[in-house]
Write an enzyme that holds these catalytic residues in place. Structure first.
Site, PDB file in Angstrom:
ATOM      1  N   HIS A 364      -1.863   9.928 -15.388  1.00  0.00           N
ATOM      2  CA  HIS A 364      -3.063  10.589 -14.895  1.00  0.00           C
ATOM      3  C   HIS A 364      -3.190  12.031 -15.358  1.00  0.00           C
ATOM      4  CE1 HIS A 364      -3.391   6.987 -12.388  1.00  0.00           C
ATOM      5  NE2 HIS A 364      -4.667   7.214 -12.621  1.00  0.00           N
ATOM      6  N   ARG A 471     -13.263   9.716  -9.849  1.00  0.00           N
ATOM      7  CA  ARG A 471     -11.976   9.461  -9.180  1.00  0.00           C
ATOM      8  C   ARG A 471     -11.902  10.348  -7.944  1.00  0.00           C
ATOM      9  NH1 ARG A 471     -10.246   9.125 -14.876  1.00  0.00           N
ATOM     10  NH2 ARG A 471      -9.017   7.232 -15.162  1.00  0.00           N
ATOM     11  N   ARG A 507     -15.538   5.990  -6.886  1.00  0.00           N
ATOM     12  CA  ARG A 507     -14.471   5.031  -6.588  1.00  0.00           C
ATOM     13  C   ARG A 507     -13.782   5.455  -5.299  1.00  0.00           C
ATOM     14  NH1 ARG A 507      -9.652   4.185 -10.755  1.00  0.00           N
ATOM     15  NH2 ARG A 507      -9.014   6.237 -10.018  1.00  0.00           N
ATOM     16  N   GLU A 605      -8.308  -4.485 -12.647  1.00  0.00           N
ATOM     17  CA  GLU A 605      -7.180  -3.773 -13.248  1.00  0.00           C
ATOM     18  C   GLU A 605      -5.856  -4.444 -12.923  1.00  0.00           C
ATOM     19  OE1 GLU A 605      -7.325   0.349 -12.035  1.00  0.00           O
ATOM     20  OE2 GLU A 605      -7.847  -0.144  -9.982  1.00  0.00           O
ATOM     21  N   ASN A 628      -6.496   0.992 -18.150  1.00  0.00           N
ATOM     22  CA  ASN A 628      -5.223   1.734 -18.084  1.00  0.00           C
ATOM     23  C   ASN A 628      -4.191   0.954 -17.280  1.00  0.00           C
ATOM     24  OD1 ASN A 628      -6.830   3.641 -19.257  1.00  0.00           O
ATOM     25  ND2 ASN A 628      -7.103   4.848 -17.403  1.00  0.00           N
ATOM     26  N   ASP A 629      -4.634   0.460 -16.138  1.00  0.00           N
ATOM     27  CA  ASP A 629      -3.714  -0.333 -15.333  1.00  0.00           C
ATOM     28  C   ASP A 629      -3.621  -1.758 -15.831  1.00  0.00           C
ATOM     29  OD1 ASP A 629      -2.514   1.294 -13.341  1.00  0.00           O
ATOM     30  OD2 ASP A 629      -4.504   1.575 -12.476  1.00  0.00           O
ATOM     31  N   ARG A 639       2.926   2.483 -17.419  1.00  0.00           N
ATOM     32  CA  ARG A 639       2.081   3.403 -18.189  1.00  0.00           C
ATOM     33  C   ARG A 639       2.647   4.815 -18.244  1.00  0.00           C
ATOM     34  NH1 ARG A 639      -3.389   3.676 -14.405  1.00  0.00           N
ATOM     35  NH2 ARG A 639      -3.793   5.709 -15.301  1.00  0.00           N
ATOM     36  N   CYS A 676     -14.065   1.241 -17.822  1.00  0.00           N
ATOM     37  CA  CYS A 676     -13.924   2.673 -17.532  1.00  0.00           C
ATOM     38  C   CYS A 676     -12.521   3.191 -17.838  1.00  0.00           C
ATOM     39  CB  CYS A 676     -14.311   2.986 -16.095  1.00  0.00           C
ATOM     40  SG  CYS A 676     -13.234   2.210 -14.896  1.00  0.00           S
TER      41      CYS A 676
HETATM   42  C1  PEP Z   1      -7.706   2.358 -14.995  1.00  0.00           C
HETATM   43  O1  PEP Z   1      -6.710   1.914 -14.424  1.00  0.00           O
HETATM   44  O2  PEP Z   1      -8.060   2.026 -16.133  1.00  0.00           O
HETATM   45  C2  PEP Z   1      -8.554   3.362 -14.325  1.00  0.00           C
HETATM   46  C3  PEP Z   1      -9.718   3.718 -14.818  1.00  0.00           C
HETATM   47  O3  PEP Z   1      -8.058   3.925 -13.210  1.00  0.00           O
HETATM   48  P1  PEP Z   1      -6.928   5.034 -13.180  1.00  0.00           P
HETATM   49  O4  PEP Z   1      -6.644   5.471 -14.584  1.00  0.00           O
HETATM   50  O5  PEP Z   1      -7.431   6.128 -12.323  1.00  0.00           O
HETATM   51  O6  PEP Z   1      -5.766   4.311 -12.579  1.00  0.00           O
HETATM   52 MG    MG Z   2      -6.391   2.279 -12.330  1.00  0.00          MG
END
Ligand code: PEP
Ligand code: MG
Length: 757
Positions: A364, A471, A507, A605, A628-629, A639, A676
């Site tokens: 993050h 976020r 979110r 995710e 991302n997740d 990650r 996203c």
């Molecule tokens: C993701 O997981 O892709 C996402 C957009 O949420 P975050 O990166 O805040 O976990």
């Molecule tokens: Mg996420």
């Protein structure tokens, strides 16, 4: 054996430089294994790693240390290096590879055991045990040395990077030192190192010169006095609770505080020019090492008392927090594990780049850095954090490299790169205001990801079609308590109003994993598989309802609120979240608010949501894929873990199949789907997402213009064709190459480098 091993590793960990660490190793191993010789040979970085240098020895002629050098193909030590496995010989001189180095005086020794020192598949050196008599070392000796070598490899690799190997006993003040990490956020920056460190953590205190020796000494003595008073007070308070014997412990603490070693040791170091926290750190290290060396288990335990006292004094010293103006104009924020909160503490106009030992491009902090448009380098496992305060540093976020104290030529090169970057950004600025329409006329809105109110103006100016992911945890993270309903309403309303009628997707709170709230700590062994996102908010309806009420109240008179639920893994969770949303709305209607019906979406995710995409989509208005997740869960790659960062790849065929399947599920239910996660900002991936008929993308502001450029340069048909080719391929690297080539052919070669970061 385990006990001995642990002690050696602890002692080595407390050493202040490589030479000292190696001396401890050879001395302690020789003593514990009752052997005649223990030596360490390390590869010399200068000779392309082809030469091994005798770095430390207990038993061989001391003059040979630092002078005996051999090629990796030479002698028995070279044989261990070549094979990368242990060599155990009863009589070394009989072996055809035996080579005699007269300087060492080793002709007297017969038994030979060499084990390789390996870090991340790379040979760093060889640890050798020798004995006069003829014998084969037994299994226990071999196992001991292998275990020790494996544990020490990380420390040696670190020392190698900071230039200590081959430069025995020399002070490390190397210029133009290059250190490699993982690209976190694209861009380059030149600035001055500022170390972000966890408060009350002695080990993370950086080296810093005392600005005024007198002031440092006074501050230190005051801190000691305060801790003494505090301990006496605790002891008195405990009078009715603890028996006398236990309370004596506090007397022992107070005595330690008055002891010569702790106070005078620190004061001496301050007078030597160090600032108080680092002087204290080194004194505590020395003192704990002395205790840990003792055989009496009771006295060994005293080491932790010294550490505890050290932390208490440090806490007092740290009651002075850095003022915003104390950050240099181009701050390069560095740390073991830089947090979003530490990032937020630096005034944005002074923050030039972020560098973190832990984490990857998907962490993050890196995402936040991208949102702020500053470069980041993550996962610099061997970052000598303690020595970087105040140094000039170049951060190359494209390649994931750092240069400490760069030469004038290198600086020139990076300044040139910065100019080029600026030019590209300016060239794209106008384009950002154009609609994102493919060459065959399909409009694919590009939204911005955000988390800070400060992002709003740049998002609007950047030509975003709305906010695709706000976020909400970010405003939660930079406060000292949960924000109340009115406070949240205000934040959300400001965003909704600024973009109305363009959509804004808020979110719900997504904490857990690597996002902690300082006032709501969650400690778990596997936080990414634990209490995260919707799981926390469903368990805390009071927090969730407050947030949902605030979102709904913020949307009064507006029509652009979209609410998004993170980390949904089952229909039950979605049902629970929808019920609470309904309840929040009913409550507000009862309170006579006029609240429009918001659009509701689910984040995909977690892999289970991929398989449930159609069922989930039927129950809501839209899906939004958090790649991302999703990538980390599909590929079982944390990650945030730099060791496995190479395996984290959005172009993995399994990820592409999952995304395609999710898009089809959403469309079968007649709903829209957006992406996203960071994949939506990668030009190569954008081609494939268009081919999958993803309806909208949401990206960090810095990437917005380039994503629009990709959309406007391709037809959807061409993207479909490229997708068809890619899903038949097996290797992510081949897929990347094909897509990069397509970008170049479409005249977007300038984006190929940006896509890699
Ligand atoms: C993701 O997981 O892709 C996402 C957009 O949420 P975050 O990166 O805040 O976990
Ligand atoms: Mg996420």
């Amino acid at each position: 054996m385990l006990h001995v091993l642990r002690r050696i590793v602890l002692e080595v960990g407390a050493a202040s430089n490589l030479a000292e660490a190696l001396e401890i190793i050879v001395r302690r191993v020789k003593q514990e294994l009752t052997i005649d010789v223990c030596s360490v040979y390390l590869r010399e970085p200068e000779a392309n790693g082809q030469r091994l240098l005798l770095m430390a020895s207990e038993g061989l002629n001391p003059d040979s240390v630092g002078t005996v050098v051999m090629n990796t193909g030479e002698g028995l030590v070279g044989l261990v290096a070549e094979r990368a496995e242990p060599v155990n010989l009863e009589n070394a001189p009989d072996h055809p590879r035996f080579k005699y180095f007269p300087e060492t005086g080793e002709e007297r020794y017969h038994a030979f055991l060499g084990v390789p020192i390996i870090h991340n598949r790379r040979l760093l050196g060889v640890l050798v045990a020798q004995q006069r008599e003829r014998r084969r070392f037994d299994d226990e000796h071999v196992a001991f040395l292998i275990t020790l070598a494996a544990q020490l490899a990380g420390a040696i690799s670190h020392a190698e990077l900071i230039g200590e190997v081959g430069k025995r006993r020399e002070e490390i003040q190397q210029d133009n030192l290059q250190i490699a990490g993982i690209p976190g956020a694209a861009g380059v920056a030149v600035g001055q190192g500022v170390v972000a460190y966890a408060l009350a953590d002695l080990e993370s205190v950086p080296d810093r010169d005392a600005e005024s020796v007198e002031n440092e000494e006074t501050a230190f003595r005051e801190a000691v006095k305060e801790v003494q008073d505090e301990l006496i007070e605790i002891k008195d308070r405990m009078e009715d609770v603890l028996p006398m014997e236990e309370r004596l412990l506090f007397d022992a603490y107070v005595m330690m505080l008055g002891s010569d070693s702790l106070v005078n040791g620190t004061v001496d170091r301050i007078r030597g020019g160090s600032w108080a926290p680092a002087a204290l750190r080194d004194t505590v290290r020395e003192s704990t090492r002395n205790f840990e060396d003792m055989d009496d288990p009771y006295l060994r335990e005293r080491a932790s008392d010294v550490r505890d006292i050290g932390r208490r004094i440090l806490m007092r010293l740290q009651s002075h927090v850095r003022e915003p103006e104390e950050f240099p104009e181009h701050t390069i924020l560095l740390g073991e594990d830089v947090t979003a909160t530490q990032l937020a503490e630096v005034p944005p106009d002074r923050l030039a780049a972020v560098v973190s030992s832990r984490g990857t491009g998907s962490s993050h902090v890196a995402i936040l850095a991208r949102a702020m448009g500053i470069p980041a380098v993550m996962g610099v496992a061997d970052l000598p954090v303690g020595r970087l305060e105040g140094r000039q540093i170049v951060v190359d976020g494209y390649r994931g490299n750092l240069y400490i104290q760069p030469t004038a030529e290198l600086l020139e090169e990076f300044k040139h790169l910065q100019d080029e970057e600026k030019e590209l950004a300016e060239g794209l600025r106008d384009l950002a205001q154009e609609p994102a329409i493919t060459q065959d006329g399909v409009e694919v809105p590009v939204y911005a990801n955000s988390g800070l109110l400060a992002d709003i103006a740049p998002s609007i100016q950047s030509g975003a079609d709305g906010i695709g992911l706000y976020r909400t945890e970010v405003p939660f993270m930079i406060r000292e308590r949960f924000p109340g309903e009115d406070e949240q309403t205000q934040i959300y309303r400001e965003i909704l109003k600024s973009f109305n009628p363009r959509p804004v997707t808020l979110r719900t709170l997504d904490v857990g994993g690597d996002k902690a709230l300082p006032y709501f700590p969650v400690t778990e062994d596997n936080p990414f598989l634990g209490w995260r996102g919707i799981r926390i908010t469903l368990d805390h309806p009071e927090i969730f309802l407050t947030q949902l009420r605030a979102m709904l109240r913020a949307s009064q008179g507006l029509s652009n609120l979209h609410i998004l639920f993170p980390m949904i893994s089952s229909l039950g969770e979605l049902k629970g979240a929808m019920q609470l949303l309904q309840r929040a709305r009913d409550e507000l209607l009862d309170e006579h608010y006029v609240i429009p019906v918001p659009k509701v979406g689910v984040m995909v995710e977690v892999p289970s949501a991929v398989y449930l995409s159609e069922a989930l989509a039927r129950r809501v208005d839209f899906l939004s894929v958090g790649t991302n997740d999703l990538v980390q869960y599909l590929l079982a790659v944390d990650r945030n873990n730099p060791r496995v960062a190479d395996l984290y790849n959005g172009l993995h065929p399994a990820v592409l199949h999952a995304l395609d399947q999710t898009a089809q599920g959403a469309h079968r239910a007649g709903k829209t789907i957006s992406v996203c996660g960071e994949m939506a900002a990668d030009p190569a991936s954008v081609i494939l997402l268009l081919g999958m008929e993803i309806d909208a993308l949401s990206v960090n502001v810095a990437a917005l213009a380039r994503v629009k450029w990709v959309i406007r340069s391709f037809s959807r048909e061409r993207c479909r064709e490229l997708l068809r080719q890619c899903v038949r391929m097996e290797e992510p690297a081949a897929i990347r190459a094909l897509l990069d080539n397509a970008l170049v052919q479409a005249g977007l070669g300038g984006l190929v480098r940006a896509g890699k970061a």
